[in-house]
Design a protein around this motif. Sequence first.
Motif, PDB file in Angstrom:
ATOM      1  N   UNK A  98       0.845  -1.195   0.000  1.00 22.68           N
ATOM      2  CA  UNK A  98       0.000   0.000   0.000  1.00 22.68           C
ATOM      3  C   UNK A  98       0.882   1.248   0.000  1.00 22.68           C
ATOM      4  N   UNK A  99       0.814   2.010  -1.080  1.00 29.45           N
ATOM      5  CA  UNK A  99       1.635   3.210  -1.188  1.00 29.45           C
ATOM      6  C   UNK A  99       0.896   4.443  -0.645  1.00 29.45           C
ATOM      7  N   UNK A 100      -0.387   4.487  -0.850  1.00 36.22           N
ATOM      8  CA  UNK A 100      -1.198   5.623  -0.371  1.00 36.22           C
ATOM      9  C   UNK A 100      -2.614   5.127  -0.183  1.00 36.22           C
ATOM     10  N   UNK A 101      -3.358   5.833   0.638  1.00 34.30           N
ATOM     11  CA  UNK A 101      -4.784   5.518   0.666  1.00 34.30           C
ATOM     12  C   UNK A 101      -5.557   6.775   1.007  1.00 34.30           C
ATOM     13  N   UNK A 102      -6.804   6.773   0.558  1.00 37.04           N
ATOM     14  CA  UNK A 102      -7.628   7.948   0.867  1.00 37.04           C
ATOM     15  C   UNK A 102      -9.072   7.533   0.727  1.00 37.04           C
ATOM     16  N   UNK A 103      -9.906   8.285   1.400  1.00 39.62           N
ATOM     17  CA  UNK A 103     -11.319   7.932   1.415  1.00 39.62           C
ATOM     18  C   UNK A 103     -12.118   9.213   1.272  1.00 39.62           C
ATOM     19  N   UNK A 104     -13.191   9.135   0.471  1.00 34.51           N
ATOM     20  CA  UNK A 104     -14.058  10.317   0.397  1.00 34.51           C
ATOM     21  C   UNK A 104     -15.460   9.882   0.805  1.00 34.51           C
ATOM     22  N   UNK A 105     -15.530   9.233   1.942  1.00 36.98           N
ATOM     23  CA  UNK A 105     -16.835   8.800   2.452  1.00 36.98           C
ATOM     24  C   UNK A 105     -17.355   7.587   1.715  1.00 36.98           C
ATOM     25  N   UNK A 106     -17.972   7.821   0.557  1.00 38.34           N
ATOM     26  CA  UNK A 106     -18.605   6.715  -0.157  1.00 38.34           C
ATOM     27  C   UNK A 106     -17.666   5.972  -1.090  1.00 38.34           C
ATOM     28  N   UNK A 107     -16.479   6.556  -1.339  1.00 36.71           N
ATOM     29  CA  UNK A 107     -15.507   5.882  -2.212  1.00 36.71           C
ATOM     30  C   UNK A 107     -14.179   5.763  -1.467  1.00 36.71           C
ATOM     31  N   UNK A 108     -13.570   4.580  -1.595  1.00 37.57           N
ATOM     32  CA  UNK A 108     -12.240   4.408  -0.994  1.00 37.57           C
ATOM     33  C   UNK A 108     -11.213   4.120  -2.073  1.00 37.57           C
ATOM     34  N   UNK A 109     -10.043   4.719  -1.916  1.00 39.86           N
ATOM     35  CA  UNK A 109      -8.949   4.532  -2.874  1.00 39.86           C
ATOM     36  C   UNK A 109      -7.754   3.930  -2.158  1.00 39.86           C
ATOM     37  N   UNK A 110      -7.201   2.900  -2.751  1.00 35.40           N
ATOM     38  CA  UNK A 110      -5.919   2.362  -2.276  1.00 35.40           C
ATOM     39  C   UNK A 110      -4.965   2.437  -3.447  1.00 35.40           C
TER      40      UNK A 110
END
Length: 442
Positions: free
Chosen positions: A25-37
């Motif tokens: 996992x290099x980065x992760x982020x979440x915008x509530x309804x969507x998650x990005x890895x």
Amino acid sequence: MSTNAVQIRDLTRHVGESVTLRGWIARKRSSGKIKFLVVRDGTGLLQCVASAKDVDAELFEFLGTPTLESSVEVEGVVREDKRSPGGVELTLQALRVLHLAEEYPIQPKEHGVDFLFDKRHLYMRSRTPQAVLRVRNEVIQACRDFFYERDFVLIDSPILTPAACEGTTTLFETDYFGENAFLAQSGQLYLEPACMAFGKVYCFGPTFRAEKSKTRRHLTEFWMIEPEVAFLELPGLLELGEQFVSYIVSRVLDRCRDQLDFLERDITKLEAIRAPFPRLTYDEASKILTTEDSQAQMREAGAPLFEHGSDFGGFDETILTAKFDKPVMVTHWPAEIKAFYMQPDADDPSKALCVDMLAPEGYGEIIGGSQRVHDHDLLLSRIEQHGLPVEAFQWYLDIRRYGTVPHSGFGMGIERCVTWICGIPHLREAIPYPRQIHRLYP
Ligand code: 4AD
Ligand code: MG
């Protein structure tokens, strides 16, 4: 686990397919309804996306758990996405955490250089080292291919040696069963005999210099590639050098465009690197460095003022190379400031038939080389003048006893070359584990 899992680099060939990938996992982020890895596997970065409405609640929740640099296996469908770095992204269907990483010390913020190099074993995972070390990989492969394609024979030279090659002030001494041995400063002395056996040879290996100064151009352990050719004289050596460097640069332009782009390297500067390169004698270079204008620049920069007869300082190299858009080859240096093995110029024996190739944009010397003294008695007197132990050089003198011929060679420091091609400020970034006066860890 299978060994032929898909790699991120190849994903554009799998658009629409469901794939499984392993990485970190290099980065992760979440915008509530969507998650990005963002997953990294060494060949690239892949954005993996999951939206709350498409995956089950348990998986969606679980996507928040892996910490930075946890190792994972992801499964999903490859989608074309022009805005993504690799042109694709993954719609996540499953995630397995292989190892949950402890809190990772390198965070997405600015860290000091010393900190990053104390953590070099981890820092390697970051994007700048990834780009630079891939360019290094290409440079080294290009060097090997260049010589192989031209029928040079690889002759590995020893690292433990009984005598100095490049002056006695930078020797690393070791205890060799009660005798003194030195870590090799260069493979040259061992290549000269080999070129009398094979004609054209080269060596490539680590070399050591106990450089006590801390500069951005010096390492205490660096890798040098050195060709040596029988019957070759200075003009031919210059041609070999410019062909060699042009070849390396064009290979990197060909095969490492992504890395150069990431490093924001000005490609046009590299595209200009084509043989022939300009040649200057030391005296001509000295004229440039002693003009009013140059001396004023030195004064302004607080750099030492260049004087005819002395070696170039870093700032002198910067002034000189700024005048050319290609590497410049400075020849015919005063013999007294150069190595004992350099052949004197027949027209002016106070000058050596040698060359320093200086890279543009202030990167300084990348190649040093010369025609070698091939006369036995002259070489013997040089060894004595330089206070070197004649006994330890008998084998080297032998080459001048049995069918001696003119021959020439040079050495290129891989890290100097990589640093210049990448356009980065410091040599330490161009080697996986730098060794410097204050650095022996990790
Ligand atoms: O000019 P140098 O000292 O030449 C030799 O060692 C010759 N025996 C080579 C030969 O003719 N076969 O070193 C050659 C190159 C330099 O131009 C530079 O690129 C690199 O080696 N180099 C260093 N790189 C990193 N750190 C250092 N301390 C270096 N010293 C030299
Ligand atoms: Mg040199």
